[in-house]
Design a protein around this motif. Structure first.
Motif, PDB file in Angstrom:
ATOM      1  N   GLU A 164       8.926   8.344   4.704  1.00 28.22           N
ATOM      2  CA  GLU A 164       9.921   7.346   5.099  1.00 28.22           C
ATOM      3  C   GLU A 164      11.063   7.301   4.081  1.00 28.22           C
ATOM      4  OE1 GLU A 164       7.520   3.880   5.341  1.00 28.22           O
ATOM      5  OE2 GLU A 164       6.752   4.327   7.355  1.00 28.22           O
ATOM      6  N   ALA A 165      10.703   7.439   2.802  1.00 28.49           N
ATOM      7  CA  ALA A 165      11.726   7.462   1.749  1.00 28.49           C
ATOM      8  C   ALA A 165      12.628   8.679   1.912  1.00 28.49           C
ATOM      9  CB  ALA A 165      11.055   7.479   0.378  1.00 28.49           C
ATOM     10  N   ARG A 166      12.046   9.800   2.259  1.00 29.63           N
ATOM     11  CA  ARG A 166      12.858  11.007   2.441  1.00 29.63           C
ATOM     12  C   ARG A 166      13.922  10.805   3.514  1.00 29.63           C
ATOM     13  NH1 ARG A 166      10.853  17.268   2.844  1.00 29.63           N
ATOM     14  NH2 ARG A 166      12.912  18.167   3.127  1.00 29.63           N
ATOM     15  N   LYS A 167      13.528  10.196   4.611  1.00 26.81           N
ATOM     16  CA  LYS A 167      14.493   9.926   5.678  1.00 26.81           C
ATOM     17  C   LYS A 167      15.553   8.926   5.207  1.00 26.81           C
ATOM     18  CE  LYS A 167      14.864   8.595  10.550  1.00 26.81           C
ATOM     19  NZ  LYS A 167      15.668   9.798  10.863  1.00 26.81           N
ATOM     20  N   SER A 168      15.115   7.942   4.419  1.00 24.74           N
ATOM     21  CA  SER A 168      16.019   6.900   3.931  1.00 24.74           C
ATOM     22  C   SER A 168      17.124   7.458   3.043  1.00 24.74           C
ATOM     23  CB  SER A 168      15.215   5.841   3.165  1.00 24.74           C
ATOM     24  OG  SER A 168      16.051   4.952   2.457  1.00 24.74           O
ATOM     25  N   GLN A 192       0.833  -1.190   0.000  1.00 25.29           N
ATOM     26  CA  GLN A 192       0.000   0.000   0.000  1.00 25.29           C
ATOM     27  C   GLN A 192       0.872   1.245   0.000  1.00 25.29           C
ATOM     28  OE1 GLN A 192      -3.348   0.170  -0.226  1.00 25.29           O
ATOM     29  NE2 GLN A 192      -3.193   2.399  -0.294  1.00 25.29           N
ATOM     30  N   MET A 193       0.653   2.118  -0.975  1.00 27.47           N
ATOM     31  CA  MET A 193       1.425   3.341  -1.073  1.00 27.47           C
ATOM     32  C   MET A 193       0.673   4.477  -0.386  1.00 27.47           C
ATOM     33  SD  MET A 193       4.204   2.741  -2.800  1.00 27.47           S
ATOM     34  CE  MET A 193       4.646   4.428  -3.181  1.00 27.47           C
ATOM     35  N   HIS A 215       9.269   1.285  -3.521  1.00 27.04           N
ATOM     36  CA  HIS A 215      10.335   2.106  -2.952  1.00 27.04           C
ATOM     37  C   HIS A 215      10.890   3.087  -3.979  1.00 27.04           C
ATOM     38  CE1 HIS A 215       9.991  -0.223   0.594  1.00 27.04           C
ATOM     39  NE2 HIS A 215      10.546  -1.312   0.113  1.00 27.04           N
ATOM     40  N   VAL A 216      10.854   2.712  -5.247  1.00 28.63           N
ATOM     41  CA  VAL A 216      11.249   3.643  -6.308  1.00 28.63           C
ATOM     42  C   VAL A 216      10.233   4.777  -6.422  1.00 28.63           C
ATOM     43  CG1 VAL A 216      11.600   3.895  -8.799  1.00 28.63           C
ATOM     44  CG2 VAL A 216      12.556   1.903  -7.604  1.00 28.63           C
ATOM     45  N   ILE A 217       8.965   4.432  -6.436  1.00 30.35           N
ATOM     46  CA  ILE A 217       7.903   5.439  -6.518  1.00 30.35           C
ATOM     47  C   ILE A 217       7.978   6.391  -5.328  1.00 30.35           C
ATOM     48  CG2 ILE A 217       5.402   5.796  -6.464  1.00 30.35           C
ATOM     49  CD1 ILE A 217       5.170   3.028  -7.870  1.00 30.35           C
ATOM     50  N   ALA A 218       8.154   5.822  -4.129  1.00 33.72           N
ATOM     51  CA  ALA A 218       8.227   6.654  -2.922  1.00 33.72           C
ATOM     52  C   ALA A 218       9.424   7.592  -2.986  1.00 33.72           C
ATOM     53  CB  ALA A 218       8.309   5.775  -1.685  1.00 33.72           C
ATOM     54  N   GLY A 224      14.764   7.419  -6.259  1.00 28.80           N
ATOM     55  CA  GLY A 224      14.163   6.091  -6.184  1.00 28.80           C
ATOM     56  C   GLY A 224      15.181   4.980  -6.084  1.00 28.80           C
ATOM     57  N   ALA A 225      16.300   5.131  -6.810  1.00 33.32           N
ATOM     58  CA  ALA A 225      17.334   4.087  -6.785  1.00 33.32           C
ATOM     59  C   ALA A 225      17.923   3.921  -5.390  1.00 33.32           C
ATOM     60  CB  ALA A 225      18.429   4.434  -7.792  1.00 33.32           C
TER      61      ALA A 225
END
Length: 333
Positions: free
Chosen positions: A20-24, A12-13, A161-164, A65-66
């Motif tokens: 979360e992706a930004r922090k990653s 689920q996106m 995770h790429v989309i995020a 995304g990568a």
């Protein structure tokens, strides 16, 4: 066509996924500037901003995304290495991210990927396989490598995770321009606008998201028109980064693009060249056709834009050969 053997459950996106992706990615991927284009705004009669995604170390937005996708791999998966299929920019991003993390990378591309991008991938130390006439062929080879060598596939767009990761662009736009009315970006596999559209529409459904593609070989546009995923023939274009199929087993971006992108438009080659020339003359940046396609569409008044709106154009990348660039735009300079 081969499909992914892992992550069978569709995730689920949400906007939280994007945060979360930004922090990653924040230790590797830096925020890019949002530039007010005074001349384009005056010429078009709206307030227009350019999101400078070409300033990433890989020269394109794909770095977001990568990095996020590779960061979510297990230690065992990283030890085996990664592979991807790409029209160039995603391959560059995966190669660079893998190099930074000390991970093996094998990039699969078709014969249509420009030489300048191939050379850049090689310079990063990644393995390079040129396979077939289209991105779908390169994708098939990529999943063969997954099966034969255990490499983890990092898809160029149809992956949560790429989309995020790409969606973090929208978070930055909202930080700098909370009153944004419309975002315009290149539409290829849909990873960019799925992430941006998710954030924008869940923040304010009235924010419009427009996708722009070249006239021939626009797989997502044709799929949206057909109401199902379709295959298209890839042809030479200034916006080569927008080439490639969306996959018959597409699990994320087709539906997300359908949900979050208000409309997609096909833009002729002369308009793309005009956009490239305009950004070179007025903003002193040399960008690829996929990055200038929105500017060209505005210059030729091909989009239904309210002149009172705050508009953001995604300047997606600058991996372009200087000689071919000037040949394409010389008549517009």
């Amino acid at each position: 066509m081969a499909g992914p053997s892992k992550e069978k459950k569709t995730l689920q996106m949400t906007v939280q996924t994007v945060w979360e992706a930004r922090k990653s990615i924040q230790s590797v991927v830096k925020k890019t500037p949002l530039i007010h284009s005074k001349k384009l705004s005056a010429q078009y009669g709206a307030t227009i901003y350019l999101k400078y995604e070409h300033l990433h170390e890989s020269n394109a937005f794909k770095m977001r995304g990568a990095v996020n996708a590779i960061n979510h791999l297990t230690a065992e998966e990283k030890a085996h290495g990664v592979t991807t299929f790409s029209t160039g920019n995603h391959g560059l991003a995966v190669a660079l991210a893998a190099k930074k993390m000390g991970i093996r990378a094998c990039i699969c591309v078709s014969k249509h990927v420009p030489t300048v991008k191939l050379a850049a991938i090689k310079e990063l130390g990644a393995e390079l396989e040129i396979y077939g006439e289209a991105q779908d062929d390169a994708e098939q080879r990529c999943y063969q490598l997954e099966k034969e060598q255990g490499l983890a596939v990092i898809p160029p767009f149809d992956h949560p995770h790429v989309i995020a990761g790409q969606g973090t662009i929208a978070l930055e736009i909202l930080e700098d321009l909370p009153q944004v009315d419309c975002v315009i970006g290149g539409l290829s596999g849909g990873g960019l606008l799925s992430g941006i559209g998710l954030v924008m529409k869940q923040t304010n459904p009235d924010i419009r998201v427009f996708g722009v593609s070249m006239e021939k070989g626009a797989a997502m546009h044709e799929s949206l028109q057909a109401g199902k995923t379709v295959s298209v023939t890839e042809e030479s274009t200034l916006a080569d980064s927008l080439l490639g199929g969306i996959g018959s087993n597409n699990r994320y971006t087709f539906q997300m693009t359908k949900n979050y992108v208000d409309k997609s438009f096909l833009i002729p080659e002369h308009s793309i060249a005009k956009g490239m020339a305009y950004l070179y003359k007025e903003h002193h940046i040399m960008v690829e056709g996929a990055a200038a396609i929105g500017v060209g569409a505005l210059l030729d008044e091909l989009l239904p834009i309210d002149r009172q709106e705050n508009i953001v154009l995604i300047i997606s990348g600058c991996n372009v050969d200087g000689v071919s660039h000037f040949k394409a735009i010389e008549s517009y300079i």
